[in-house]
Design a protein around this motif. Structure first.
Motif, PDB file in Angstrom:
ATOM      1  N   ARG A 146      12.506  -6.168  -1.982  1.00  0.00           N
ATOM      2  CA  ARG A 146      11.375  -7.049  -1.663  1.00  0.00           C
ATOM      3  C   ARG A 146      10.300  -6.294  -0.884  1.00  0.00           C
ATOM      4  O   ARG A 146       9.096  -6.416  -1.187  1.00  0.00           O
ATOM      5  CB  ARG A 146      11.874  -8.246  -0.844  1.00  0.00           C
ATOM      6  N   LYS A 147      10.706  -5.508   0.103  1.00  0.00           N
ATOM      7  CA  LYS A 147       9.733  -4.782   0.915  1.00  0.00           C
ATOM      8  C   LYS A 147       9.018  -3.694   0.110  1.00  0.00           C
ATOM      9  O   LYS A 147       7.813  -3.477   0.280  1.00  0.00           O
ATOM     10  CB  LYS A 147      10.426  -4.169   2.134  1.00  0.00           C
ATOM     11  N   LEU A 148       9.764  -3.008  -0.759  1.00  0.00           N
ATOM     12  CA  LEU A 148       9.128  -2.002  -1.606  1.00  0.00           C
ATOM     13  C   LEU A 148       8.106  -2.650  -2.537  1.00  0.00           C
ATOM     14  O   LEU A 148       7.002  -2.123  -2.743  1.00  0.00           O
ATOM     15  CB  LEU A 148      10.186  -1.258  -2.428  1.00  0.00           C
ATOM     16  N   ASN A 149       8.462  -3.788  -3.075  1.00  0.00           N
ATOM     17  CA  ASN A 149       7.547  -4.525  -3.952  1.00  0.00           C
ATOM     18  C   ASN A 149       6.252  -4.868  -3.224  1.00  0.00           C
ATOM     19  O   ASN A 149       5.145  -4.660  -3.738  1.00  0.00           O
ATOM     20  CB  ASN A 149       8.242  -5.805  -4.443  1.00  0.00           C
ATOM     21  N   ILE A 150       6.388  -5.349  -1.986  1.00  0.00           N
ATOM     22  CA  ILE A 150       5.217  -5.738  -1.191  1.00  0.00           C
ATOM     23  C   ILE A 150       4.357  -4.526  -0.841  1.00  0.00           C
ATOM     24  O   ILE A 150       3.130  -4.547  -1.023  1.00  0.00           O
ATOM     25  CB  ILE A 150       5.668  -6.462   0.097  1.00  0.00           C
ATOM     26  N   GLU A 151       4.974  -3.463  -0.355  1.00  0.00           N
ATOM     27  CA  GLU A 151       4.229  -2.282   0.084  1.00  0.00           C
ATOM     28  C   GLU A 151       3.500  -1.613  -1.072  1.00  0.00           C
ATOM     29  O   GLU A 151       2.340  -1.191  -0.932  1.00  0.00           O
ATOM     30  CB  GLU A 151       5.165  -1.283   0.768  1.00  0.00           C
ATOM     31  N   ILE A 152       4.168  -1.493  -2.209  1.00  0.00           N
ATOM     32  CA  ILE A 152       3.538  -0.851  -3.366  1.00  0.00           C
ATOM     33  C   ILE A 152       2.393  -1.710  -3.894  1.00  0.00           C
ATOM     34  O   ILE A 152       1.300  -1.201  -4.202  1.00  0.00           O
ATOM     35  CB  ILE A 152       4.586  -0.571  -4.462  1.00  0.00           C
ATOM     36  N   ALA A 153       2.635  -3.025  -3.992  1.00  0.00           N
ATOM     37  CA  ALA A 153       1.583  -3.925  -4.497  1.00  0.00           C
ATOM     38  C   ALA A 153       0.376  -3.929  -3.566  1.00  0.00           C
ATOM     39  O   ALA A 153      -0.782  -3.831  -4.022  1.00  0.00           O
ATOM     40  CB  ALA A 153       2.143  -5.338  -4.645  1.00  0.00           C
ATOM     41  N   GLN A 154       0.604  -4.024  -2.261  1.00  0.00           N
ATOM     42  CA  GLN A 154      -0.507  -4.048  -1.305  1.00  0.00           C
ATOM     43  C   GLN A 154      -1.289  -2.729  -1.321  1.00  0.00           C
ATOM     44  O   GLN A 154      -2.519  -2.725  -1.220  1.00  0.00           O
ATOM     45  CB  GLN A 154       0.011  -4.346   0.095  1.00  0.00           C
ATOM     46  N   SER A 155      -0.586  -1.610  -1.447  1.00  0.00           N
ATOM     47  CA  SER A 155      -1.252  -0.310  -1.485  1.00  0.00           C
ATOM     48  C   SER A 155      -2.170  -0.196  -2.690  1.00  0.00           C
ATOM     49  O   SER A 155      -3.303   0.307  -2.594  1.00  0.00           O
ATOM     50  CB  SER A 155      -0.210   0.815  -1.521  1.00  0.00           C
TER      51      SER A 155
END
Length: 338
Positions: A146-155
């Motif tokens: 979940r955190k990887l999904n958020i960080e990559i999408a936000q970046s």
């Protein structure tokens, strides 16, 4: 061999497990960064960073995240297997080494037996269902994805460059790596304490067994465990602190008393510290009395921890020489498990 040496050997087993966890997360981090680098290279246009629209087109983003999730699924399955295997080794080695120590320091047969498969499995399973290793790591895996999904999408949405994205991914992976090591270390300590309790159960009624809490030496030890240092267990084998009680480290049932604890217990058989080495009678009554008195003196006069006082006293006092039939641990173990 003595109890401090046993703890040192078990610490090495745990250190190897933590090293394996480090390598697993480092390998996956490298793989994810390579995947993101390839995506950036393919979708960049005239030196511009990939846009969120380009990455999300044709369901590309979801496919990339699915690949990462599948890789992490395999990693966490491997992680559970490796830690379980390590904890099995910890339990068996702790039990056998303590059995060897007590057998060599006692004149009578104590009747130790090789730990059965059911005994090992019972020791490995945390009595609290949601604190079992599979349950904990399933939650950690989902949280990491979940955190990887958020960080990559936000970046990507913010138009950040690859270096900024890589930094965010490293932070997320590093945090998950630390949590995995913490779980392995905490559960490993609980397994070691469970082996101690099995030893106590196996020799109950055969010898007079006492135990004392022994904290680590460094300044990272929590204050509650400093206060426990040197405390003798009560008649039922419990240590006490502020209304709580436990039969050993990692057994308080309270997070701030159990998590990442590095304390151990040290046993006394018939009031003596069991040790066995060639040419020295470590079980001599006079030597044991002097050792106990010297430990109490150093703890009282020099404010040393129990472990510090024990080590200092051993350096200064020498047991009397004697002729003792020597059986090293490897030979004893080979015959014991035969």
């Amino acid at each position: 061999m003595d109890q401090l040496e046993i703890n040192d050997q078990l610490d090495k087993i745990m250190a190897q497990t933590e090293s394996d966890i480090e390598k697993l997360f480092a390998k996956r981090l490298k793989s994810i960064l390579a995947q993101m680098s390839t995506m950036y290279f393919k979708l960049s246009h005239k030196g511009q960073e990939p846009s969120w629209t380009d990455v999300n087109k044709y369901n590309r983003f979801q496919q990339e995240m699915k690949r990462i999730a599948q890789q992490l699924d395999g990693d966490y399955r491997k992680l559970i297997l490796e830690i379980t295997k390590s904890h099995q080794t910890l339990y068996v080695e702790k039990y056998l080494m303590m059995a060897y120590l007590f057998s060599m320091s006692n004149a009578e047969e104590l009747g130790f037996q090789i730990p059965s498969e059911s005994m090992i499995q019972t020791a490995l399973i945390n009595p609290v269902e949601y604190l079992t290793i599979p349950k904990i790591f399933e939650f950690h895996r989902r949280e990491l994805i979940r955190k990887l999904n958020i960080e990559i999408a936000q970046s990507l949405q913010q138009g950040l460059g690859y270096s900024d994205l890589a930094y965010r991914i490293q932070q997320v992976m590093g945090f998950s790596r630390k949590k995995a090591i913490l779980v392995a270390r905490t559960e490993g300590g609980r397994v070691r304490s469970t082996a101690d309790l099995q030893i106590e159960e196996d020799i109950r009624g055969k010898v007079n067994l006492d135990k004392a809490w022994m904290s680590s030496l460094d300044l990272r030890v929590r204050s509650s465990h400093r206060k426990l240092d040197g405390q003798k267990a009560d008649a039922e084998g419990y240590f006490h602190h502020l209304g709580l009680k436990a039969k050993g480290p990692h057994m308080w049932g309270v997070a701030n008393m159990d998590i990442q604890c590095r304390c151990t217990v040290i046993y006394l058989v018939e009031g003596k510290y069991p040790e066995y080495r060639r040419g020295r009678d470590y079980m001599d009554v006079g030597y044991q009395r002097k050792l106990a008195n010297r430990i109490e003196k150093y703890m009282a006069d020099e404010d040393l921890t129990y472990k510090q006082a024990l080590k200092k006293a051993r350096k200064e006092l020498q047991p009397p020489s004697t002729v003792i039939p020597f059986v090293n641990y490897k030979d004893w173990k080979r015959e014991f498990v035969a």
